[in-house]
Design an enzyme around this catalytic site. Sequence first.
Site, short mmCIF file in Angstrom:
data_model
loop_
_atom_site.label_atom_id
_atom_site.label_comp_id
_atom_site.label_asym_id
_atom_site.label_seq_id
_atom_site.Cartn_x
_atom_site.Cartn_y
_atom_site.Cartn_z
N GLY A 12 0.83 -1.20 0.00
CA GLY A 12 0.00 0.00 0.00
C GLY A 12 0.86 1.24 0.00
O GLY A 12 2.05 1.20 -0.32
N CYS A 13 0.26 2.35 0.37
CA CYS A 13 0.95 3.64 0.38
C CYS A 13 2.26 3.54 1.17
O CYS A 13 2.27 3.10 2.31
CB CYS A 13 0.05 4.70 1.00
SG CYS A 13 0.83 6.32 1.12
N PHE A 14 3.34 3.94 0.54
CA PHE A 14 4.64 3.75 1.19
C PHE A 14 4.88 4.64 2.39
O PHE A 14 5.76 4.37 3.20
CB PHE A 14 5.80 3.83 0.20
CG PHE A 14 5.82 4.95 -0.81
CD1 PHE A 14 5.31 6.21 -0.56
CD2 PHE A 14 6.41 4.72 -2.06
CE1 PHE A 14 5.38 7.22 -1.51
CE2 PHE A 14 6.49 5.72 -3.02
CZ PHE A 14 5.96 6.98 -2.73
N TRP A 15 4.10 5.70 2.56
CA TRP A 15 4.30 6.58 3.72
C TRP A 15 4.11 5.83 5.03
O TRP A 15 4.94 5.89 5.92
CB TRP A 15 3.34 7.76 3.69
CG TRP A 15 3.50 8.72 2.56
CD1 TRP A 15 4.59 8.86 1.73
CD2 TRP A 15 2.54 9.67 2.12
NE1 TRP A 15 4.34 9.86 0.81
CE2 TRP A 15 3.09 10.37 1.03
CE3 TRP A 15 1.25 10.00 2.54
CZ2 TRP A 15 2.41 11.38 0.36
CZ3 TRP A 15 0.57 11.01 1.88
CH2 TRP A 15 1.15 11.69 0.81
#
Length: 171
Positions: A12-15
């Site tokens: 998912g979102c790497f953040w």
Amino acid sequence: MTSPQKAILAGGCFWGMQDLIRKQPGVIATRVGYSGGDVANATYRNHGTHAEAVEIIFDPQATDYRTLLEFFFQIHDPTTPNRQGNDRGTSYRSAIYYLDDEQKRVALDTIADVEASGLWPGKVVTEVSPAGDFWEAEPEHQHYLQRYPSGYTCHFIRPGWKLPRRATAGQ
């Protein structure tokens, strides 16, 4: 002295992935980027079929690949194809990009344990593929949640989550 090792994971979102993984014991460094796809010199605006991924450098004397994978499966849902939370699309798929045969073996064994555990409600759809190029994301994406602690994330630690090993593991 043992040399540091590398892992490349997409969930998912790497953040959010980076923010949680960087805090794990034995993790030396992380950087976010794009991997597993078809575009050279990938960027946020042009990453083709790449997944948002985290490259992890870790000390194998302080943690191991299996421990990192167990944490990876705790902080994202590996049963939703091309989706994490509100994020949808191939960029947000679950993937393990292995760097050698031992990482592949550990990845497949860990997935079998996740499947057998029933901790997630569906079949694991995590892609297991050889690592290719890792294209580092732009500076504004690196350690995003350290700079913006109230920023977007769909990743979290699930209290009490513990992955049991199958009785047949390693046989």
